[in-house]
Design a protein around this motif. Sequence first.
Motif: not given
Length: 155
Positions: A88-94, A99-108, A118-127
Motif C-alpha cells: 500500500r502507499i503511505s499517505i503520510g510519506a507521500a 511538502l519537501v519538493s514544494a519547499l525545494r522549488e521555492v528555495i531554488m 505563483r507564491l500564493f499558489g505555493v502557499c495554498l498548496f502547502l496549506s
Amino acid sequence: MMQPPTQDGVWKSWFYRVTIVRNLEIFQNFIIVALCIGIFCVMLIRLGEMFLSLLEPINFQIITSDILFVLILVEIFRLLIVYLEEQRISIGAAVEVSLVSALREVIMGGVLDIPLDRLFGVCLFLSVLGGLLFLRVLMLQRFDRINKQSRMREF
C-alpha cells in the motif's frame, strides 16, 4: 488415484484470476525493486557531487537544494520500501515528499524572485498538504480511541 494434469489443464491454470493477479504482483514488485536500486544509485551520485562541490566556493542555495533533493530521494525510497512491505502507499510519506519538493522549488527559485500569483499558489498548496497531515493525525487518534473502546467492551 490422481492423474497428472494434461497440457490443456496447465494452460487453463494460467488464466485463473488468482494466478494472473499473483503474477502481476510479482512483476510489479520487481519494478519497485528496480526503482529502489535506481534511486539508491542516484542518491550516491548526488552525495558525491555535493561533497565535491564543497571544494569550490560555497553557494548555499545550491548546497541547500542538493540536500533537499537527497532528502526527497530518501523519502521516495522509504515510500517504495513501505509499498514492498505492506502493498500500500503511505499517505503520510507521500505528503511529506510533496511538502519537501514544494519547499525545494521555492528555495531554488528564491522567495523574493517568485511572482506573487505563483507564491500564493505555493502557499495554498502547502496549506492543503499541511491540512492533510493534520487530518491524518486526527483520524489516527480517532481510530485508536475506537479500538480502545472496542477492546474495553470485549472484557
